[in-house]
Design a protein around this motif. Structure first.
Motif: not given
Length: 797
Positions: A637-651
Motif C-alpha cells: 500500500r505504501q509503495l502504491s501510494g508513493f507511485l501515485s505521486k509520480q508526476k505526468k511531466k516526470d518522463f
C-alpha cells in the motif's frame, strides 16, 4: 637297495650285472652271501686307485658292519618278543587275582552292610524306648524347677503377707553373685505378677501385700539405678573411669526385672543432655534470606548452618551406640530409643525453627529451605543407617526402620496430605507474578490475576481427583482475554500521555522481557525438581500444572509485546516476531529437558503436555504469519501510494535532474523496510517475505510505466529510476528477484533508442518473453509514437 619294476623306488640305478645277481633263482641254485658279496665287489683291483679325483672306497667293511648290525637287531627283537609274551602272561595272572580280590571284598561289604542295618534297627528301637523316658525326665526336671520356684514364690508371698519381708529373697538381692541377683530380680517380677492376681479389694491385706512387694521391687530398682549412675560417672569419651562391668551387671539384672525399660530410659534421658548442649540455633543473616527469596539466585547454601549441628548429633549417636553395646543386653533397643529422642527433640527443633523462619520470609524461601533440609537430613540418616549396619548394631533392621520413620516424621507436617504441593503452587504463582510486576507493574498488577481464587482452586484440585481435560485451562484463557483488554487500555493511556517510545527503549524492554522469561523457566525447573524429590507421586501432574503456568504467562508477555507496538512504526511490530521465537525456543527447550522427562512414563500425561505445547506453538506461528501478511500488505500500500505521486511531466522533460520524487520516496521506504525486516526475520521467513514484496512491487512498476508518456530524455530519467530500484533490490541478496528487475532497464531502453532499433530490442532479453500486447503498451507511450504509421516504423505486431 633293490631295483625292480612296478612301484619300487630307488635313488640310484644298479648296474645290469648286479641286477642279474638279484634274482631268487640264483640264490636257490646255491649262490651264497659270500659269493654275492665277492661278485658285487670283484672290482677290488681298483683299491688304492682314484675315480673322478676321489679315493676308491672299499664297500666290503661297510657291508659286513651292516650284516653284524642286522644280526644284533634280530637278536634284540627276539628277546623283546620273549619279554612281551612273558609280560602278557603275568598281566593275565594279576588280572585274575584282582578279580578274585574284588569278589571277596564285595562279599565282605555286603556282610558289613547287613550288620550295620541290624545295628541301626537296634539303635532305633532303643531310641524309641529312651525318648519317652527323656521327655519324661525333662518334664520332671522342669516341673521340679517350677515347683521349686513356685514354692519359693509362695513362701515369699507369705513372708511379705505376714511380715512384710522375705529373708531368702533379700539374701539373693544382696548376694555378690550376679546369678543370685538376676534370680532375685526374676522372683520379684513373678512375685509382683502373683500379688496382682491375688489382690482383691475385698481383702485389704492382699492389697497391702501387693503394695509392699511393689515397693520392694522399686527399692531394688532404685538401688541398682544409683549403682549404675555411680559406675557411669566420669569422662564418657575417654572411658577411663567407667565401670563397664558394674553397668553391664546392673543392665542384666534389670533386664530380668522389667526388660530394663526404666534403666534404658534413664540412660537416654541422662545422655540427652549431650545433644541438647550441642543444640545451638543459628539464624540466617538478612542478606542470606534475600538470596533464598530471590528467584534468580543460585548461590544459597544451608550446609554451613546445619552441618556442624548434624556432626555433633552423629558423634553422640555413635558414641552411645558403642557404649550401649558394652552395657546392655539389648543394645538395639537403647539405640532405637536414643535415635527417636534425638529426632523428636533436637532435630525436630532445628528443622521446625528453620522452616517457620522461612515462612516469615517468603514461600520461595520456605520451599527451598524445605528441599535443602530434606536432602541434608536424608543424607545424614542414610549415613547413620550405613554405620549401624557396618558396625553390626542393626542385625534385625530395627534401627534402620527407626531411622527411616524418624526422618519421615520430621517432615510429615510439611509433606502430608499435599501440604507441600499447595505451598509450591502458591509459590510458583507468587514468583511469576512478582517477576512480571518487576517487568511492567502497570500491566501485570493484582487486577489482572485473581490469586486468591486461583489458590483456592489449586487446593481444591489437589484434594480431589486430578483429572485433566480441555476445560481445565478455560479460566486461564478467560483471564488472558481480560489481561489483553486491560493492557490495551494501559498502552492507550501511555500513548496519549507521553511521547512516542524510541526503538532503543523497545529493545531494552525486550531484553528485560527475555530476562523475565529466563527467570520463569528457572523457577519452573526448580519447582519441578523439588516436586520430584519431595512429592514424586505427584510430580507428573505438577509438571503439567507448571507447563500450563508457563504457557499462560508466556502468552501474556507476547500479548503485552504486541500491544506495546500498536500505533508505533509498523515495522517495529516485527520485533514481536523475534520475541515470540525466543519464547518458543525457551518453551520447547524446557519441554524437552524438563517436562517430557518427568512425564515419560505416563503416556496420557505426555500426550497432554504435547497437546498444550503444540496448541501454543500453533497459535504463535499463526500470529507470526498474520503479522507478516500485514507487513506485506502495508508495504505494498505504501509503495502504491508513493507511485501515485509520480508526476505526468516526470518522463516528458528536456533536462535530466535528480531522481523523481516518487523514486526518492520509494527508495527511502524500501531501505527502511529492508533494514527492519532483515533484523527481525531470518532464513526462509526473510527470503519469502522479501520475495513476495519484491515481486509485487515489480508488478506495480510494470503497470505504473504503462500510464506515462515518455520522450527520449524522459526515458533516461525512467531508466535512472529503474537502476536505483535495481540497486536496492540487489542489496537484498535474492538473485532470482534481481534478475527479474532487469526488465525495468529494458523497458527504459524502449524510450531511449531510435525508432529503427525498437524492433530488434523487443526480440532480445526479457522483453522477448513478454506478451506483445504488453510491449506495445510501453511502446505506445513513446512521445514520437503515431499509430497510423507505427507498423511502418516499429514493424511490431
Amino acid at each position: 637297495m633293490s631295483a625292480g619294476g612296478g612301484g619300487s623306488f630307488s635313488i640310484y640305478d644298479l648296474n645290469p650285472e648286479i641286477k642279474k645277481l638279484l634274482n631268487a633263482d640264483n640264490f636257490l641254485n646255491g649262490l651264497s652271501v659270500n659269493d654275492f658279496v665277492e661278485e658285487i665287489s670283484k672290482d677290488h683291483i681298483l683299491k688304492g686307485a682314484e675315480i673322478n679325483k676321489k679315493a676308491y672306497l672299499d664297500p666290503k667293511p661297510y657291508i659286513r658292519s651292516f650284516e653284524s648290525t642286522i644280526r644284533e637287531l634280530n637278536r634284540l627283537s627276539a628277546d623283546a618278543n620273549d619279554q612281551r609274551i612273558r609280560g602278557q602272561k603275568q598281566v593275565d595272572a594279576y588280572e585274575l587275582k584282582h578279580s578274585q580280590n574284588v569278589l571277596e571284598l564285595s562279599n565282605s561289604i555286603d556282610k558289613t552292610t547287613d550288620k550295620f542295618n541290624q545295628l541301626d534297627i537296634q539303635i532305633s528301637d532303643v531310641s524309641r524306648k529312651i525318648n519317652p523316658l527323656g521327655a519324661t525326665l525333662n518334664r520332671i526336671s522342669t516341673s521340679r524347677d517350677k515347683s521349686r520356684e513356685t514354692i519359693f514364690l509362695i513362701r515369699a508371698y507369705h513372708g511379705f503377707y505376714t511380715k512384710g519381708e522375705y529373708t531368702p529373697l533379700e539374701t539373693l538381692r544382696t548376694s555378690p553373685k550376679l546369678n543370685d541377683n538376676m534370680e532375685c530380680a526374676r522372683y520379684i517380677k513373678n512375685l509382683i505378677h502373683l500379688s496382682r492376681r491375688i489382690s482383691d479389694e475385698s481383702l485389704p491385706p492382699t492389697l497391702k501385700c501387693l503394695q509392699t512387694v511393689e515397693s520392694y521391687g522399686e527399692r531394688m530398682e532404685e538401688d541398682l539405678l544409683k549403682k549404675f549412675e555411680r559406675a557411669s560417672e566420669g569422662d564418657e569419651f575417654s572411658g577411663e573411669t567407667f565401670d563397664i562391668r558394674t553397668m553391664n551387671n546392673v543392665s542384666q539384672i534389670l533386664y530380668e526385672y522389667n526388660q530394663g525399660i526404666t534403666l534404658m530410659n534413664w540412660f537416654v534421658d541422662k545422655n540427652d543432655l549431650v545433644v541438647d548442649s550441642s543444640h545451638d540455633e543459628e539464624t540466617l543473616e538478612e542478606s542470606e534470606w534475600e538470596q533464598w527469596s530471590d528467584p534468580s539466585a543460585t548461590n544459597y547454601d544451608l550446609g554451613p548452618h546445619i552441618n556442624a549441628f548434624l556432626e555433633n548429633i552423629k558423634f553422640s549417636i555413635k558414641s552411645k551406640a558403642r557404649l550401649s553395646k558394652k552395657i546392655f543386653t539389648n543394645p538395639e533397643t537403647v539405640i532405637v530409643l536414643f535415635i527417636e529422642r534425638v529426632y523428636k527433640t533436637a532435630l525436630k527443633r532445628k528443622v521446625t525453627t528453620l522452616l517457620q523462619l522461612s515462612l516469615q520470609q517468603s514461600l520461595l524461601a520456605h520451599v527451598r529451605i524445605l528441599q535443602a533440609l530434606y536432602g541434608i537430613v536424608g543424607d545424614f540418616t542414610n549415613q547413620m543407617k550405613d554405620y549401624m549396619i557396618t558396625e553390626e548394631y542393626d542385625a534385625d533392621q530395627k534401627v534402620s526402620q527407626t531411622l527411616e520413620l524418624a526422618n519421615d516424621g520430621l517432615f510429615e507436617e510439611y509433606l502430608f496430605d499435599n501440604a507441600y504441593l499447595v505451598r509450591e503452587k502458591r509459590n510458583l504463582k507468587e514468583v511469576v507474578q512478582a517477576t512480571l510486576n518487576a517487568l511492567d507493574p502497570d500491566s501485570f498488577n493484582e487486577h489482572t490475576n485473581d490469586d486468591s481464587s486461583l489458590a483456592r482452586s489449586d487446593t481444591l484440585r489437589l484434594n480431589q481427583s486430578r483429572a485433566y481435560d480441555q476445560t481445565r485451562f478455560s479460566a486461564e484463557k478467560k483471564r488472558l482475554a481480560q489481561f489483553t483488554q486491560y493492557v490495551k487500555a494501559k498502552v492507550s493511556e501511555r500513548a496519549g500521555a507521553s511521547d512516542q517510545v524510541s526503538k532503543l527503549e523497545l529493545e531494552e524492554d525486550d531484553l528485560k522481557a527475555i530476562d523475565c522469561v529466563e527467570t520463569l523457566l528457572k523457577t519452573a525447573a526448580e519447582s519441578i525438581g523439588r516436586a520430584l524429590e519431595l512429592a514424586p507421586n505427584e510430580a507428573t501432574e505438577h509438571s503439567l500444572d507448571v507447563l500450563a503456568v508457563l504457557i499462560v504467562n508466556f502468552a501474556k508477555l507476547i500479548v503485552r509485546e504486541e500491544l506495546q507496538l500498536q500505533g508505533l512504526n509498523v515495522f517495529w511490530s516485527l520485533n514481536s516476531i523475534q520475541f515470540k521465537k525466543e519464547i518458543l525456543f525457551c518453551l520447547t527447550a524446557c519441554a524437552k529437558k524438563i517436562i517430557f522427562p518427568c512425564v515419560t512414563n505416563d503416556a496420557i500425561a505426555k500426550s497432554k503436555a504435547r497437546f498444550m505445547i503444540n496448541e501454543f506453538v500453533k497459535a504463535q506461528e499463526t500470529s507470526i504469519n498474520e503479522l507478516l501478511d500485514h507487513i506485506v500488505d502495508y508495504s505494498l500500500r505504501q509503495l502504491s501510494g508513493f507511485l501515485s505521486k509520480q508526476k505526468k511531466k516526470d518522463f516528458l522533460c528536456d533536462t535530466i535532474e535528480d531522481d523523481t520524487e516518487a523514486c526518492e520516496l520509494i527508495s527511502e521506504f524500501l531501505t527502511e523496510m529492508y533494514a527492519n525486516i532483515s533484523v527481525a526475520l531470518t532464513g526462509d521467513n526473510l527470503l519469502n517475505t522479501l520475495s513476495t514484496i519484491g515481486n509485487a512491487f515489480l508488478n506495480l512498476l510494470l503497470e505504473h510505466y504503462k500510464k506515462f508518456s515518455v520522450n527520449s530524455i524522459g526515458g533516461v530519467v525512467l531508466t535512472k529510476d529503474a537502476i536505483r530500484y535495481q540497486s536496492i533490490i540487489d542489496e537484498w541478496g535474492i538473485p532470482e528477484l534481481s534478475e527479474k528487475f532487469q526488465i525495468l532497464k529494458e523497458i527504459g531502453n524502449l524510450f531511449t533508442v531510435s525508432s529503427e532499433l525498437v524492433n530488434s530490442l523487443v526480440t532480445e532479453g526479457q522483453l522477448s518473453r513478454m506478451k506483445p500486447y504488453n510491449v506495445r503498451q510501453y511502446i505506445s507511450k513513446r512521445a514520437d509514437f503515431n499509430p497510423s504509421y507505427a507498423d511502418k516504423f516499429f514493424k511490431f505486431r
